[in-house]
Design a protein around this motif. Structure first.
Motif, mmCIF file in Angstrom:
data_model
loop_
_atom_site.group_PDB
_atom_site.id
_atom_site.type_symbol
_atom_site.label_atom_id
_atom_site.label_comp_id
_atom_site.label_asym_id
_atom_site.label_seq_id
_atom_site.Cartn_x
_atom_site.Cartn_y
_atom_site.Cartn_z
ATOM 1 N N ILE A 147 10.239 -3.095 -2.732
ATOM 2 C CA ILE A 147 9.036 -3.261 -3.549
ATOM 3 C C ILE A 147 8.971 -2.187 -4.625
ATOM 4 C CG2 ILE A 147 6.511 -3.094 -3.520
ATOM 5 C CD1 ILE A 147 6.543 -4.470 -0.789
ATOM 6 N N LYS A 148 9.262 -0.949 -4.264
ATOM 7 C CA LYS A 148 9.206 0.149 -5.227
ATOM 8 C C LYS A 148 10.203 -0.063 -6.364
ATOM 9 C CE LYS A 148 9.013 4.286 -3.211
ATOM 10 N NZ LYS A 148 9.334 5.327 -2.196
ATOM 11 N N ALA A 149 11.410 -0.459 -6.027
ATOM 12 C CA ALA A 149 12.419 -0.704 -7.061
ATOM 13 C C ALA A 149 12.048 -1.908 -7.915
ATOM 14 C CB ALA A 149 13.791 -0.912 -6.413
ATOM 15 N N GLY A 150 11.479 -2.945 -7.282
ATOM 16 C CA GLY A 150 11.057 -4.118 -8.032
ATOM 17 C C GLY A 150 9.942 -3.805 -9.015
ATOM 18 N N ILE A 210 11.255 -10.840 -4.891
ATOM 19 C CA ILE A 210 11.536 -10.504 -3.495
ATOM 20 C C ILE A 210 11.050 -11.665 -2.636
ATOM 21 C CG2 ILE A 210 11.290 -8.856 -1.617
ATOM 22 C CD1 ILE A 210 10.495 -6.740 -3.598
ATOM 23 N N ASP A 211 11.976 -12.344 -2.000
ATOM 24 C CA ASP A 211 11.653 -13.405 -1.046
ATOM 25 C C ASP A 211 11.525 -12.748 0.321
ATOM 26 O OD1 ASP A 211 11.437 -15.981 0.188
ATOM 27 O OD2 ASP A 211 13.569 -15.853 0.705
ATOM 28 N N VAL A 212 10.334 -12.775 0.910
ATOM 29 C CA VAL A 212 10.104 -12.091 2.188
ATOM 30 C C VAL A 212 9.879 -13.114 3.293
ATOM 31 C CG1 VAL A 212 8.778 -10.346 3.410
ATOM 32 C CG2 VAL A 212 9.010 -10.196 0.922
ATOM 33 N N VAL A 213 10.777 -13.146 4.261
ATOM 34 C CA VAL A 213 10.579 -14.002 5.435
ATOM 35 C C VAL A 213 9.400 -13.432 6.212
ATOM 36 C CG1 VAL A 213 11.592 -14.899 7.549
ATOM 37 C CG2 VAL A 213 13.021 -14.581 5.525
ATOM 38 N N SER A 214 8.330 -14.219 6.331
ATOM 39 C CA SER A 214 7.071 -13.721 6.889
ATOM 40 C C SER A 214 6.528 -14.734 7.892
ATOM 41 C CB SER A 214 6.067 -13.497 5.746
ATOM 42 O OG SER A 214 4.839 -13.019 6.228
ATOM 43 N N VAL A 220 0.834 -1.204 0.000
ATOM 44 C CA VAL A 220 0.000 0.000 0.000
ATOM 45 C C VAL A 220 0.866 1.250 0.000
ATOM 46 C CG1 VAL A 220 -1.621 1.349 1.385
ATOM 47 C CG2 VAL A 220 -1.999 -1.102 1.069
ATOM 48 N N GLN A 221 1.855 1.270 0.875
ATOM 49 C CA GLN A 221 2.730 2.443 0.963
ATOM 50 C C GLN A 221 3.549 2.631 -0.303
ATOM 51 O OE1 GLN A 221 5.119 2.661 4.538
ATOM 52 N NE2 GLN A 221 6.615 4.036 3.580
ATOM 53 N N ALA A 222 4.061 1.530 -0.860
ATOM 54 C CA ALA A 222 4.900 1.623 -2.057
ATOM 55 C C ALA A 222 4.122 2.191 -3.240
ATOM 56 C CB ALA A 222 5.463 0.247 -2.403
ATOM 57 N N PHE A 223 2.926 1.686 -3.481
ATOM 58 C CA PHE A 223 2.125 2.178 -4.603
ATOM 59 C C PHE A 223 1.708 3.625 -4.406
ATOM 60 C CE2 PHE A 223 1.768 -2.156 -6.108
ATOM 61 C CZ PHE A 223 1.579 -1.997 -7.476
ATOM 62 N N HIS A 224 1.374 3.978 -3.182
ATOM 63 C CA HIS A 224 0.977 5.360 -2.888
ATOM 64 C C HIS A 224 2.135 6.313 -3.160
ATOM 65 C CE1 HIS A 224 0.293 8.822 -0.043
ATOM 66 N NE2 HIS A 224 -0.863 8.793 -0.683
ATOM 67 N N GLU A 225 3.330 5.940 -2.728
ATOM 68 C CA GLU A 225 4.484 6.811 -2.904
ATOM 69 C C GLU A 225 4.963 6.869 -4.351
ATOM 70 O OE1 GLU A 225 7.432 5.545 -0.092
ATOM 71 O OE2 GLU A 225 6.273 6.231 1.640
ATOM 72 N N LEU A 226 4.690 5.830 -5.129
ATOM 73 C CA LEU A 226 5.060 5.818 -6.537
ATOM 74 C C LEU A 226 4.032 6.536 -7.416
ATOM 75 C CD1 LEU A 226 6.410 2.184 -7.066
ATOM 76 C CD2 LEU A 226 7.734 4.296 -7.117
ATOM 77 N N ASN A 227 2.913 6.941 -6.830
ATOM 78 C CA ASN A 227 1.863 7.651 -7.567
ATOM 79 C C ASN A 227 1.273 6.810 -8.697
ATOM 80 O OD1 ASN A 227 2.234 10.185 -6.081
ATOM 81 N ND2 ASN A 227 4.174 10.332 -7.200
ATOM 82 N N ILE A 228 1.248 5.488 -8.513
ATOM 83 C CA ILE A 228 0.645 4.601 -9.517
ATOM 84 C C ILE A 228 -0.839 4.449 -9.191
ATOM 85 C CG2 ILE A 228 0.632 2.283 -10.507
ATOM 86 C CD1 ILE A 228 3.575 2.038 -9.732
ATOM 87 N N ASN A 255 8.169 -9.368 -17.258
ATOM 88 C CA ASN A 255 8.195 -8.059 -16.602
ATOM 89 C C ASN A 255 7.139 -8.015 -15.491
ATOM 90 O OD1 ASN A 255 8.785 -5.439 -15.984
ATOM 91 N ND2 ASN A 255 7.792 -4.545 -17.768
ATOM 92 N N MET A 256 7.532 -8.435 -14.297
ATOM 93 C CA MET A 256 6.617 -8.459 -13.165
ATOM 94 C C MET A 256 7.389 -8.453 -11.855
ATOM 95 S SD MET A 256 5.427 -12.501 -12.880
ATOM 96 C CE MET A 256 4.301 -12.129 -11.541
ATOM 97 N N LEU A 257 6.717 -8.058 -10.797
ATOM 98 C CA LEU A 257 7.250 -8.180 -9.446
ATOM 99 C C LEU A 257 6.644 -9.426 -8.825
ATOM 100 C CD1 LEU A 257 8.698 -7.246 -6.871
ATOM 101 C CD2 LEU A 257 6.695 -5.821 -6.373
ATOM 102 N N TYR A 258 7.489 -10.367 -8.428
ATOM 103 C CA TYR A 258 7.057 -11.661 -7.888
ATOM 104 C C TYR A 258 7.495 -11.713 -6.419
ATOM 105 C CZ TYR A 258 6.157 -16.759 -8.166
ATOM 106 O OH TYR A 258 5.666 -18.038 -8.015
ATOM 107 N N VAL A 259 6.530 -11.694 -5.516
ATOM 108 C CA VAL A 259 6.822 -11.695 -4.080
ATOM 109 C C VAL A 259 6.441 -13.039 -3.485
ATOM 110 C CG1 VAL A 259 6.255 -10.665 -1.845
ATOM 111 C CG2 VAL A 259 6.548 -9.203 -3.862
ATOM 112 N N ILE A 260 7.405 -13.687 -2.847
ATOM 113 C CA ILE A 260 7.144 -14.929 -2.116
ATOM 114 C C ILE A 260 7.038 -14.598 -0.636
ATOM 115 C CG2 ILE A 260 8.027 -17.205 -1.472
ATOM 116 C CD1 ILE A 260 9.430 -17.370 -4.126
#
Length: 348
Positions: A199-202, A211-215, A46-54, A131-136
């Motif tokens: 996330i923003k750079a991805g 981006i592999d995220v330990v969650s 949410v924060q990344a998309f808001h800050e990128l103005n997408i 061309n995609m952002l893939y988050v695990i």
């Protein structure tokens, strides 16, 4: 999956360049367990998309099956999206990206969805440089089926009921490097300050960004003996590169030394990096492999592990037209029998 909407309280919230607040980038209420790391990743999206103005409708979310794959309902409620079948998300994302190259594609998956039944699909999405952002969202267990070990569970880690895993884990970061991914990073759901710029750079990277995220799973895998718990990750995670995201500007060509910052230009933006004292360069693939090997079983490396801006993405390699396929007029998509006969003559 819940359809309960979040209350709209945005009168005093900051608006971005599109006139939108963070509320415009949220989805429905989460039904995950309280404290689940996946909800922290949702907040980072949410924060990344808001800050990128997408604008939300400029994004397409694709997911498979699992706790992680439910989370696409919890952010960008006004975007495109689809839940696919178990492990088959990359194929659907590939088809969507081929039809409309103008959207930002976000694949959200889990360690079970990507590293077990879907590992073949995952590998070919990387090979195509989709061309995609893939988050695990990686928690080391199958949360929906009550906490069995997943393919990312470390040797020696203990399940909540006491079983010890003896099988070798699959590291999605090492696998992505081996397969030629052009953006490889690892984050931690408990470190939003680092995760948001990753996330923003991805999102801005042209090519396959992992981006592999330990969650941590607070219900089945957040106990003593688990290597995917909050306590274990906080103790052993090591930021290999400190990252921030800055708007596009003039290209930075100055030399830099250890401890100083560099700017890596990306598609529609730049990622700001700060070297650590051991002169780690995320553009050096051999160094990335060596760093992962030396840290195995000792530290959890986080940050931007590797980036390659030189390779063409799938759309370029497939010579897709500038106009998205879904916007082409019918006479171009189906030119008729005469044109088909002319094409077939070339195969005689």
């Amino acid at each position: 999956m819940t359809s309960i909407k979040k209350p709209r309280v945005d009168k005093h919230l900051r608006r971005n360049a599109r006139g939108l607040t963070v509320r415009d980038y949220e989805g429905v209420m989460s039904t995950l367990c309280a404290g689940c790391g996946h909800d922290s990743i949702t907040a980072a999206f949410v924060q990344a998309f808001h800050e990128l103005n997408i604008e939300p409708h400029r994004a397409a979310k694709v997911s498979g099956i699992g706790c992680s794959s439910k989370t696409t309902a919890y952010f960008l409620g006004q975007s495109h999206g689809i839940n696919t079948v178990h492990g088959r998300m990359p194929s659907v994302a590939t088809g969507a990206a081929a039809v409309n190259t103008e959207l930002h594609y976000i694949g959200v998956s889990g360690d079970g969805d990507s590293l077990s039944i879907g590992i073949g699909q995952f590998a070919h999405a990387i090979r195509r440089n989709l061309n995609m952002l893939y988050v695990i969202e990686n928690n080391g267990v199958y949360g929906l089926t009550k906490g069995q070990f997943s393919a990312s569970a470390d040797i020696g880690t203990k399940a909540k009921k006491g079983e010890v895993n003896e099988q070798t884990p699959i590291d999605p970061v090492a696998l992505a490097l081996t397969l030629g991914a052009t953006y490889v990073a690892r984050g931690f759901s408990g470190d939003k300050k680092q995760l948001v710029p990753l996330i923003k750079a991805g999102l801005m990277h042209k090519g396959f960004a992992l981006i592999d995220v330990v969650s941590p799973c607070v219900t089945f895998n957040d106990h003593a003996g688990s290597t995917k718990s909050y306590a274990h990750t906080y103790e052993y995670y090591h930021p290999v590169v400190h990252a921030d995201f800055v708007p596009t500007g003039e290209e930075i060509t100055a030399q830099y030394e250890a401890g100083e910052a560099i700017s890596v230009p990306l598609h529609h933006g730049s990622v700001r990096l700060k070297k650590t004292g051991d002169n780690y360069d995320p553009r050096d693939r051999d160094q990335a492999f060596d760093m992962l090997r030396r840290s195995e079983g000792k530290e959890i490396l986080t940050g931007l592990i590797y980036i390659d801006e030189t390779r063409r993405d799938m759309a370029d390699m497939a010579k897709l037209p500038d106009t998205p396929l879904n916007a082409l007029p019918y006479d171009r998509l189906s030119p008729g029998k005469a044109k088909l006969a002319e094409i077939m003559k070339g195969y005689c």
